[in-house]
Structure formats: C-alpha cells, structure tokens
Scaffold this motif. Structure first.
Motif, PDB file in Angstrom:
ATOM      1  N   ASP A   1     103.298  41.326 -27.661  1.00 25.35           N
ATOM      2  CA  ASP A   1     103.485  42.899 -28.668  1.00 25.35           C
ATOM      3  C   ASP A   1     104.259  44.418 -28.247  1.00 25.35           C
ATOM      4  O   ASP A   1     104.244  44.661 -29.104  1.00 25.35           O
ATOM      5  CB  ASP A   1     101.659  43.447 -29.436  1.00 25.35           C
ATOM      6  CG  ASP A   1     101.341  43.433 -28.159  1.00 25.35           C
ATOM      7  OD1 ASP A   1     101.707  42.960 -26.609  1.00 25.35           O
ATOM      8  OD2 ASP A   1     100.582  44.174 -27.832  1.00 25.35           O
TER       9      ASP A   1
ATOM     10  N   PRO B   1     107.219  45.624 -28.318  1.00 24.68           N
ATOM     11  CA  PRO B   1     108.980  45.950 -28.627  1.00 24.68           C
ATOM     12  C   PRO B   1     109.639  46.370 -27.438  1.00 24.68           C
ATOM     13  O   PRO B   1     109.495  45.604 -26.567  1.00 24.68           O
ATOM     14  CB  PRO B   1     109.016  47.175 -29.142  1.00 24.68           C
ATOM     15  CG  PRO B   1     107.610  47.193 -29.954  1.00 24.68           C
ATOM     16  CD  PRO B   1     106.260  47.473 -28.168  1.00 24.68           C
TER      17      PRO B   1
ATOM     18  N   ARG C   1     112.008  57.851 -34.139  1.00 21.58           N
ATOM     19  CA  ARG C   1     113.163  57.560 -33.856  1.00 21.58           C
ATOM     20  C   ARG C   1     112.995  55.594 -33.052  1.00 21.58           C
ATOM     21  O   ARG C   1     113.617  54.984 -33.781  1.00 21.58           O
ATOM     22  CB  ARG C   1     114.295  57.715 -33.138  1.00 21.58           C
ATOM     23  CG  ARG C   1     115.703  57.222 -33.392  1.00 21.58           C
ATOM     24  CD  ARG C   1     115.798  57.006 -34.948  1.00 21.58           C
ATOM     25  NE  ARG C   1     116.969  56.383 -34.932  1.00 21.58           N
ATOM     26  CZ  ARG C   1     117.806  56.327 -35.857  1.00 21.58           C
ATOM     27  NH1 ARG C   1     116.746  55.507 -37.088  1.00 21.58           N
ATOM     28  NH2 ARG C   1     118.695  55.545 -35.799  1.00 21.58           N
ATOM     29  N   LEU C   2     112.025  55.908 -31.897  1.00 22.79           N
ATOM     30  CA  LEU C   2     112.299  54.586 -31.400  1.00 22.79           C
ATOM     31  C   LEU C   2     111.303  53.315 -31.935  1.00 22.79           C
ATOM     32  O   LEU C   2     111.225  52.235 -32.869  1.00 22.79           O
ATOM     33  CB  LEU C   2     111.620  54.801 -29.806  1.00 22.79           C
ATOM     34  CG  LEU C   2     112.989  55.535 -28.906  1.00 22.79           C
ATOM     35  CD1 LEU C   2     111.625  55.672 -27.650  1.00 22.79           C
ATOM     36  CD2 LEU C   2     114.275  54.433 -28.968  1.00 22.79           C
ATOM     37  N   ALA C   3     110.661  54.032 -32.723  1.00 27.70           N
ATOM     38  CA  ALA C   3     109.420  53.381 -33.860  1.00 27.70           C
ATOM     39  C   ALA C   3     110.306  52.518 -34.833  1.00 27.70           C
ATOM     40  O   ALA C   3     109.825  51.907 -35.192  1.00 27.70           O
ATOM     41  CB  ALA C   3     108.238  54.452 -34.414  1.00 27.70           C
ATOM     42  N   GLU C   4     111.115  54.184 -35.629  1.00 28.37           N
ATOM     43  CA  GLU C   4     111.983  53.247 -36.402  1.00 28.37           C
ATOM     44  C   GLU C   4     112.779  52.195 -36.026  1.00 28.37           C
ATOM     45  O   GLU C   4     112.284  51.050 -36.773  1.00 28.37           O
ATOM     46  CB  GLU C   4     112.714  54.828 -37.004  1.00 28.37           C
ATOM     47  CG  GLU C   4     113.472  54.289 -38.779  1.00 28.37           C
ATOM     48  CD  GLU C   4     114.218  55.511 -38.985  1.00 28.37           C
ATOM     49  OE1 GLU C   4     115.164  55.408 -39.914  1.00 28.37           O
ATOM     50  OE2 GLU C   4     114.116  56.692 -38.457  1.00 28.37           O
ATOM     51  N   LEU C   5     113.643  52.111 -35.466  1.00 29.89           N
ATOM     52  CA  LEU C   5     114.091  50.810 -34.785  1.00 29.89           C
ATOM     53  C   LEU C   5     113.746  48.990 -34.306  1.00 29.89           C
ATOM     54  O   LEU C   5     113.945  48.728 -34.527  1.00 29.89           O
ATOM     55  CB  LEU C   5     115.275  51.906 -33.654  1.00 29.89           C
ATOM     56  CG  LEU C   5     115.596  52.182 -34.183  1.00 29.89           C
ATOM     57  CD1 LEU C   5     116.815  53.851 -32.799  1.00 29.89           C
ATOM     58  CD2 LEU C   5     117.714  52.568 -35.031  1.00 29.89           C
ATOM     59  N   GLY C   6     111.841  49.937 -34.038  1.00 29.75           N
ATOM     60  CA  GLY C   6     110.988  49.079 -33.117  1.00 29.75           C
ATOM     61  C   GLY C   6     112.208  48.505 -31.780  1.00 29.75           C
ATOM     62  O   GLY C   6     111.948  47.052 -31.789  1.00 29.75           O
ATOM     63  N   VAL C   7     112.116  49.917 -31.626  1.00 31.89           N
ATOM     64  CA  VAL C   7     112.445  49.423 -29.570  1.00 31.89           C
ATOM     65  C   VAL C   7     111.357  50.571 -29.218  1.00 31.89           C
ATOM     66  O   VAL C   7     111.109  51.129 -28.728  1.00 31.89           O
ATOM     67  CB  VAL C   7     114.108  49.557 -30.231  1.00 31.89           C
ATOM     68  CG1 VAL C   7     114.815  48.124 -30.408  1.00 31.89           C
ATOM     69  CG2 VAL C   7     114.347  51.060 -30.073  1.00 31.89           C
ATOM     70  N   MET C   8     111.725  50.052 -27.602  1.00 31.23           N
ATOM     71  CA  MET C   8     111.082  50.747 -26.560  1.00 31.23           C
ATOM     72  C   MET C   8     112.028  50.884 -25.598  1.00 31.23           C
ATOM     73  O   MET C   8     113.550  50.530 -25.400  1.00 31.23           O
ATOM     74  CB  MET C   8     110.027  50.391 -25.812  1.00 31.23           C
ATOM     75  CG  MET C   8     108.672  50.126 -26.090  1.00 31.23           C
ATOM     76  SD  MET C   8     107.501  49.102 -25.729  1.00 31.23           S
ATOM     77  CE  MET C   8     107.016  50.353 -24.518  1.00 31.23           C
TER      78      MET C   8
ATOM     79  N   ARG D   1     109.082  50.820 -21.107  1.00 36.61           N
ATOM     80  CA  ARG D   1     108.406  49.151 -21.000  1.00 36.61           C
ATOM     81  C   ARG D   1     107.941  48.832 -19.780  1.00 36.61           C
ATOM     82  O   ARG D   1     107.798  47.852 -19.962  1.00 36.61           O
ATOM     83  CB  ARG D   1     109.602  48.249 -21.883  1.00 36.61           C
ATOM     84  CG  ARG D   1     109.125  46.742 -22.677  1.00 36.61           C
ATOM     85  CD  ARG D   1     110.502  46.316 -23.141  1.00 36.61           C
ATOM     86  NE  ARG D   1     110.015  44.406 -23.629  1.00 36.61           N
ATOM     87  CZ  ARG D   1     109.196  44.078 -23.235  1.00 36.61           C
ATOM     88  NH1 ARG D   1     110.161  43.024 -21.560  1.00 36.61           N
ATOM     89  NH2 ARG D   1     109.471  42.829 -23.746  1.00 36.61           N
TER      90      ARG D   1
END
Length: 400
Positions: free
Chosen positions: A96, A98, A183-190, A195
């Motif tokens: 789970d 990103p 912005r990271l949450a919007e892109l779906g990354v970490m 990480r």
C-alpha cells in the motif's frame, strides 16, 4: 544445526571490527567460519550500508573462500532499496505504499513550486534560479525525512528579530511544506527518502514481531538515521541476528567517551548504542585470527584515536602517552614512533596547491606496481579539483 562463533553468544549481539583491520575481509571470514556448509551461508542475509559496500563484500567472500564455487548470502544495501527485491519488500510489506517519484520529475516539480511563489523572494526568479532553489529545497526536505524531524519546528527556529532573508526563507518554507505533500498525493507518489524510511520502519516492525530464524547480519552501518538505528536494534535482537559496527573505539577512556559529541567520528555510534540501551562493555570484538602486523596496526589506531579525543578530554594526554609506552614490552619499539611510521604531512597554502600535491602523490602511487591509493577528504571541492587534475594526464590501465 547448533550456533557457532558469534551466533553462539547470548543476544542482543553487538560486535565491532577495529578500524585498522580489513573490515569486509574479516567480516566475510568470520561468517564463513561461523556458518559452515553451503546451505547455512546461502540462507544468511547481510545488510551493508551502500551498494558499493555490498559489491565489495561479495568479492570479499570469493576471496576468503579461495574463489571456489559457493552460494553467497543475500547481500543487500540499506542505502539503496529497490522495489520488489527481498528481504525489504516480501509479501505485502510495501503493497500500500505509493511508488517513489523519479529524481528528474521531483526536481522540476519543486522548481514549479518555487516559480509559483516567486513573489515571496522579492527578486527576479528565472529558470536557472528556480532550479537552484529547487535543489536547495530538495536537500532540505531530504534532511527532514531522513532525520524524521518535525516540520513544525521551522517557525521556532526563526523566532525573534532576524535578517530579512531569514524571514523570506521561513515564509517560503512554511508554504512549501504544506504544498509539497499535497502535490505528491495528487501525483500518487512519495519522496524517495520518505519511502525509504517507511520501508525500514515496516521491516523493523516485521522483524521485531516475527524475526527470521535464518542468520541476519547488519554490518558497516553506524545507524546515523533514526530508522536505520531502529532496524539495527531489531537485527541485534533476532534469534540469529548480529550487528557489526565499523571501528568502535573500545579502548578510549570512559571519561573521554562521555565527552564524545555528535560531531566526533564516534558520535553516531555512541548515539546508536545509547538508543539501543547498550554500553561499550556489551560490544564484543569480531572473532578473527590476528595476522602478522596486527600490533603495528593497533598502535596506529590507538594513536589516531587518542589524537581524535574530544577537546574537553585532552588534559591527560601526557598520561595517555606514558600509558601507551608502558604497554610496550621491554626492548620493543616505542609505540608512538611505531604508530607514526609511514605518516607524513604535506602543507599547501591554497586549495589549488593542495589539489596539486594530492594529485602528484596519487599519480606516483598508481604508477608503482602493486600499490593502491585513495583520497579521503570531507571537502568535495578538493576532491573535484584533484579528480580534474588527474583526468588531464594519462592514467595507467586499471586506474580510475
């Protein structure tokens, strides 16, 4: 199979290899001797601090075993975790989480963030300036994530009346620390380091709750980052786990050890041991056979360690010199002279002169058959200057 060597010790198991010893060779030889048979060695997991150290350790195993056909242990780098590779992401450990943002995407996203808030800087922000500020912001975010620091401390750092540029920086950082996670949450990354910390924390919980029954070794890391320190504690407490520290000074006087601070070469390991509730008396010396020349190496190490004492603990230097000399047997060489044998000092008034001196010494050594050399410096500018000078001349085959 019954435990042997360092694995037979009662846990938690903490060891160290002296600074004058060949760390990787001693580690490999000790593991080969303690894990007899190809199956026992192959099922072990060894955590190294970097990818380079992991590759060098694999070569050390081949050297120790005489280049015979052997199944090596899983050697993984704590500082460079790749997705989908055990033991760091077995099963649903990272299911789970990103994916990590790519370095280039991150840099340009941060530059966009800088450009959107350019009005805060009270100066013109062109593309080059935006990228430069993005790199600085990225480094700041990396430090926060690695140290797991509270971003809310930003405002407390700049309390009171400070220079105008401090106020500008604080205002921008406060906005960036709110906008970047969104912005990271919007892109779906970490972020890569966020990480990395999350993976280490999950692995720590897994190995604490369900420790593996196979040999587990963490070697060469000082546990400077909090997440790494917690993982080392879990490894040391595993049924067949152990931690091997690089060059912990077991002979430094206790009053001097108490004065060791964060900036001291031993500072990170002292903090690690304190966090783990371990004293230096609990740390054992890694068991290896002492070859010829061990006494000379130990004298050099003792001398350097005493020279690196905390400034507050140098009042008894004369007593320590007398103690070192008293340890030598009658008729033996003066240990101070033996420790200084082969050392020399070359002084340069300017950085260009120092770079030229280092380059000449390195080139002379590389042109001598059978000799190797390395430049060790915390000054990256000096390292780049030396590298540039060496690149202007022909290097012998096999040198880099």
């Amino acid at each position: 199979m019954s435990a042997r060597g360092p694995f037979a010790q009662a846990g938690p198991r903490w060891f160290t290899i002296a600074a004058h010893r060949p760390f990787l060779e001693d580690l490999a030889r000790g593991l080969v001797d303690s894990l007899p048979g190809p199956e026992a060695l192959a099922e072990a997991v060894v955590l190294a601090p970097t990818q380079r150290a992991a590759r060098a350790l694999a070569e050390a195993f081949l050297s120790v075993t005489g280049a015979e056909a052997v199944l090596l242990p899983q050697v993984r780098a704590l500082g460079g975790l790749d997705e989908g590779e055990p033991p760091f992401e077995p099963g649903d450990l990272a299911l789970d989480l990103p994916p990590a943002i790519t370095p280039y995407r991150r840099r340009f996203e941060l530059a966009r963030l800088v450009s959107e808030h350019a009005h805060l800087f009270e100066r013109r922000i062109d593309a080059a300036a935006a990228l430069e500020l993005a790199d600085a912001l990225g480094g700041f975010l990396d430090s926060l994530q690695i140290e797991e620091a509270d971003a809310g401390d930003i405002e407390r750092i700049v309390e009171g009346e400070l220079a105008r540029h401090w106020e500008i920086s604080t205002r921008f950082l406060k906005l960036a620390l709110e906008a970047w996670p969104a912005r990271l949450a919007e892109l779906g990354v970490m972020d890569v380091n966020a990480r990395h910390v999350a993976l280490l924390n999950r692995l720590t919980h897994q190995w604490t709750d369900r420790p593996p029954a196979t040999p587990l070794i963490a070697a060469g890391s000082t546990g400077a980052a909090p997440a790494t320190a917690r993982l080392l504690q879990a490894v040391a407490g595993a049924p067949r786990g152990l931690v091997v520290l690089p060059g912990l000074d077991l002979e430094l006087a206790e009053d001097a050890w108490r004065q060791v601070g964060e900036q001291h070469p031993q500072g990170a390991m002292k903090r690690l041991l304190t966090r783990a509730g371990v004293t230096r008396d609990d740390v054992r010396t890694w068991p290896v056979a002492s070859p010829v020349g061990e006494s000379e190496g130990r004298r050099r190490r003792r001398l350097i360690n005493e020279a690196l004492r905390p400034a507050e603990a140098t009042a008894d230097w004369r007593d320590q010199i007398d103690k070192l000399r008293a340890e030598a047997g009658e008729g033996e060489e003066d240990p101070i002279a033996a420790g200084l044998a082969g050392l020399s000092i070359a002084a340069g008034r300017k950085e260009e002169e120092r770079a030229a001196l280092a380059a000449v010494i390195l080139r002379e050594t590389m042109e001598t058959p059978g000799k190797t050399c390395a430049l060790i410096t915390p000054d990256r500018d000096l390292a780049r200057r030396v590298s540039a000078r060496l690149s202007r001349v022909y290097l012998p085959a096999g040198c880099a």
